[in-house]
Scaffold this motif. Structure first.
Motif, mmCIF file in Angstrom:
data_model
loop_
_atom_site.group_PDB
_atom_site.id
_atom_site.type_symbol
_atom_site.label_atom_id
_atom_site.label_comp_id
_atom_site.label_asym_id
_atom_site.label_seq_id
_atom_site.Cartn_x
_atom_site.Cartn_y
_atom_site.Cartn_z
ATOM 1 N N ILE A 12 0.174 -1.450 0.068
ATOM 2 C CA ILE A 12 -0.540 0.314 0.021
ATOM 3 C C ILE A 12 0.234 0.545 0.188
ATOM 4 N N ASN A 13 0.350 2.290 -0.875
ATOM 5 C CA ASN A 13 1.008 3.918 -0.455
ATOM 6 C C ASN A 13 0.617 3.897 0.591
ATOM 7 N N PHE A 14 1.573 4.774 0.981
ATOM 8 C CA PHE A 14 0.982 5.469 2.593
ATOM 9 C C PHE A 14 0.383 7.048 2.651
ATOM 10 N N SER A 15 0.239 7.289 0.967
ATOM 11 C CA SER A 15 -1.093 8.380 0.905
ATOM 12 C C SER A 15 -2.447 7.868 0.550
ATOM 13 N N ALA A 16 -2.294 6.693 0.450
ATOM 14 C CA ALA A 16 -3.977 6.468 0.227
ATOM 15 C C ALA A 16 -4.630 5.647 1.956
ATOM 16 N N ILE A 17 -3.760 5.454 2.264
ATOM 17 C CA ILE A 17 -3.708 5.277 4.239
ATOM 18 C C ILE A 17 -5.240 5.998 4.673
ATOM 19 N N LYS A 18 -6.427 6.140 5.557
ATOM 20 C CA LYS A 18 -6.783 7.174 5.489
ATOM 21 C C LYS A 18 -7.527 6.817 6.868
ATOM 22 N N GLU A 19 -6.735 5.708 7.832
ATOM 23 C CA GLU A 19 -7.313 5.320 8.845
ATOM 24 C C GLU A 19 -7.203 3.852 9.722
ATOM 25 N N MET A 20 -6.973 3.825 10.765
ATOM 26 C CA MET A 20 -6.669 2.303 11.074
ATOM 27 C C MET A 20 -7.498 1.788 12.479
ATOM 28 N N GLU A 21 -8.050 0.488 12.571
ATOM 29 C CA GLU A 21 -8.753 0.345 14.095
ATOM 30 C C GLU A 21 -7.900 -1.234 14.352
ATOM 31 N N HIS A 22 -8.369 -1.058 15.895
ATOM 32 C CA HIS A 22 -7.790 -2.888 15.662
ATOM 33 C C HIS A 22 -8.821 -3.471 15.239
ATOM 34 N N TYR A 70 -6.624 -3.203 11.357
ATOM 35 C CA TYR A 70 -7.542 -3.289 9.719
ATOM 36 C C TYR A 70 -7.351 -1.405 9.486
ATOM 37 N N VAL A 71 -6.612 -2.102 8.262
ATOM 38 C CA VAL A 71 -5.864 -0.743 7.846
ATOM 39 C C VAL A 71 -7.011 -0.151 6.185
ATOM 40 N N LYS A 72 -7.272 0.337 6.780
ATOM 41 C CA LYS A 72 -8.567 1.201 5.552
ATOM 42 C C LYS A 72 -7.792 2.364 4.591
ATOM 43 N N THR A 88 -8.444 5.045 1.392
ATOM 44 C CA THR A 88 -8.956 6.153 0.220
ATOM 45 C C THR A 88 -10.198 5.697 -0.241
ATOM 46 N N ILE A 89 -9.426 4.857 -0.860
ATOM 47 C CA ILE A 89 -10.760 3.546 -1.948
ATOM 48 C C ILE A 89 -10.893 2.475 -1.380
ATOM 49 N N GLU A 90 -11.570 1.599 -2.559
ATOM 50 C CA GLU A 90 -11.882 0.584 -1.488
ATOM 51 C C GLU A 90 -10.736 -0.306 -1.910
ATOM 52 N N THR A 91 -10.596 -2.287 -1.546
ATOM 53 C CA THR A 91 -9.843 -2.632 -1.556
ATOM 54 C C THR A 91 -10.314 -3.808 -1.659
ATOM 55 N N PRO A 92 -10.471 -4.733 -2.525
ATOM 56 C CA PRO A 92 -11.318 -6.350 -2.499
ATOM 57 C C PRO A 92 -11.376 -6.818 -1.715
ATOM 58 N N GLU A 93 -10.652 -7.033 -0.897
ATOM 59 C CA GLU A 93 -10.445 -7.208 0.719
ATOM 60 C C GLU A 93 -10.167 -6.792 2.195
ATOM 61 N N LYS A 94 -10.438 -6.957 2.820
ATOM 62 C CA LYS A 94 -10.214 -6.112 4.043
ATOM 63 C C LYS A 94 -8.685 -6.567 4.407
ATOM 64 N N LEU A 95 -7.424 -5.344 4.623
ATOM 65 C CA LEU A 95 -6.088 -5.098 4.480
ATOM 66 C C LEU A 95 -6.421 -5.413 6.056
ATOM 67 N N LEU A 96 -5.626 -6.121 6.751
ATOM 68 C CA LEU A 96 -5.331 -6.982 7.985
ATOM 69 C C LEU A 96 -3.766 -7.298 8.441
ATOM 70 N N ILE A 97 -3.446 -6.431 9.311
ATOM 71 C CA ILE A 97 -1.393 -6.575 9.589
ATOM 72 C C ILE A 97 -1.772 -7.584 10.706
ATOM 73 N N ASN A 98 -1.149 -8.292 11.077
ATOM 74 C CA ASN A 98 -0.808 -9.480 11.644
ATOM 75 C C ASN A 98 -0.088 -8.926 13.468
#
Length: 255
Positions: free
Chosen positions: A210-220, A227-229, A231-241
Motif C-alpha cells: 500500500i501507498n502511505f498516501s492512500a491510508i485513511k485510518e486504522m483500527e484494532h 485493520y487498515v482502511k 481512501t479507495i475500496e480494496t477487494p478484501e479487508k487489509l489486515l496486519i498481524n
C-alpha cells in the motif's frame, strides 16, 4: 529479568505482578509506581529495569510524559484500556500494546516477545567495516518513478505516485490507481516491493503493498490485528498481524 510496573490501578498492578511471577518465576518485580512523578524520580535515581509494564492513563497524566523527562533504554509493554494511543506507544520503545482487561495469555505472549527480541539481538552480529563500506559505496538504486502497463491493446505508463496499492489475485499482480483504474503487471509483489520507495510503500501482508498516501485510518481487529482502511475500496479487508504491527507503525512514523 528485573521488571518495573507503572500502574495506578491497585487491582491491575497486583494482577500483573501475580501473572508475571506465575509465567516467569525467575523474574523479579523491582517496584510498582502509580504516577509520572514517582516513576521519573525512581528512574532518574538509577532504577534499571530490563522491562517495564506501563499503563498510559496515570493519576497525574499520560505516561508518555515520563519519556520526556528521563531516558528509558529498556523495552516497554503498554497495558491500557484505551486503543487510541497505539502509535504513540510504539514511538516510545513499546514492544507490545495490551488492552485491558488483559488475560494470562496476553502477558505470556508479551513476555515471550521480549525474550525473542533479546535472543535475536544477542545472536545478530554487528556488521563489519567492509559491510558498512559496501553500503556506502553501493547505495540502493533509485525507486521506480512509473510502471509500464498494457490494457485495451494499448501501452501506457502509470506514475508511481498515482498508485494507491498493489495486490495479487489468482497469482496475477495488479496495481490500482487513486482514480480506481486497475492494471495487470508481470512482476511479483516481491519484485515490486524492491522497486518502489520503501518510505512511501509498505507490504502489509502477502497480498498487498500500500501507498502511505492512500491510508485513511486504522483500527484494532480480532486477534490483535490491525485493520487498515484506504481512501479507495480494496477487494478484501487489509489486515496486519500482530507480529508485523510494530514494523508497520515504525514505518508510519518514519517520514
Amino acid at each position: 529479568m528485573n521488571i518495573l510496573i507503572i500502574e495506578d490501578e491497585f487491582r491491575a498492578a497486583k494482577s500483573l505482578q501475580n501473572l508475571i511471577v506465575e509465567i516467569k518465576p525467575e523474574a523479579k518485580i523491582i517496584d510498582v509506581y502509580d504516577s509520572i512523578e514517582s516513576s521519573v524520580e525512581a528512574l532518574s535515581k538509577g532504577a534499571k529495569p530490563d522491562l517495564i509494564f506501563m499503563d498510559i492513563h496515570l493519576s497525574d497524566g499520560l505516561s508518555f510524559e515520563i519519556f520526556k523527562q528521563v531516558e528509558i533504554t529498556c523495552p516497554v509493554v503498554f497495558c491500557t484500556a484505551f486503543d487510541q494511543y497505539m502509535l504513540d506507544a510504539f514511538k516510545s520503545k513499546g514492544v507490545d500494546y495490551i488492552l485491558k482487561p488483559f488475560s494470562r495469555g496476553d502477558i505470556a505472549e508479551a513476555l515471550s516477545k521480549v525474550d525473542e527480541l533479546k535472543n535475536f539481538f544477542q545472536k545478530s552480529e554487528i556488521p563489519g567495516l567492509e559491510a558498512l563500506l559496501q553500503k556506502i559505496t553501493h547505495p540502493q538504486s533509485a525507486a521506480k518513478s512509473s510502471f509500464l502497463v498494457f490494457k485495451n491493446q494499448k501501452y501506457t505508463t502509470i506514475p508511481t505516485e498515482n498508485i494507491a496499492y498493489f495486490f495479487i489475485h489468482n497469482e496475477i499482480t495488479h496495481l490500482v490507481t487513486f482514480d480506481k483504474q486497475q492494471f495487470q503487471l508481470n512482476q511479483t509483489l516481491g519484485q515490486i516491493a524492491e522497486q518502489v520507495s520503501q518510505k512511501q510503500f509498505f507490504r502489509i501482508n502477502r497480498q498487498y503493498i500500500i501507498n502511505f498516501s492512500a491510508i485513511k485510518e486504522m483500527e484494532h481487529y480480532f486477534q490483535r490485528k490491525i485493520y487498515v482502511k484506504l481512501t479507495i475500496e480494496t477487494p478484501e479487508k487489509l489486515l496486519i498481524n500482530k507480529e508485523k504491527s510494530h514494523q508497520f507503525f515504525s514505518w508510519l512514523e518514519d517520514r
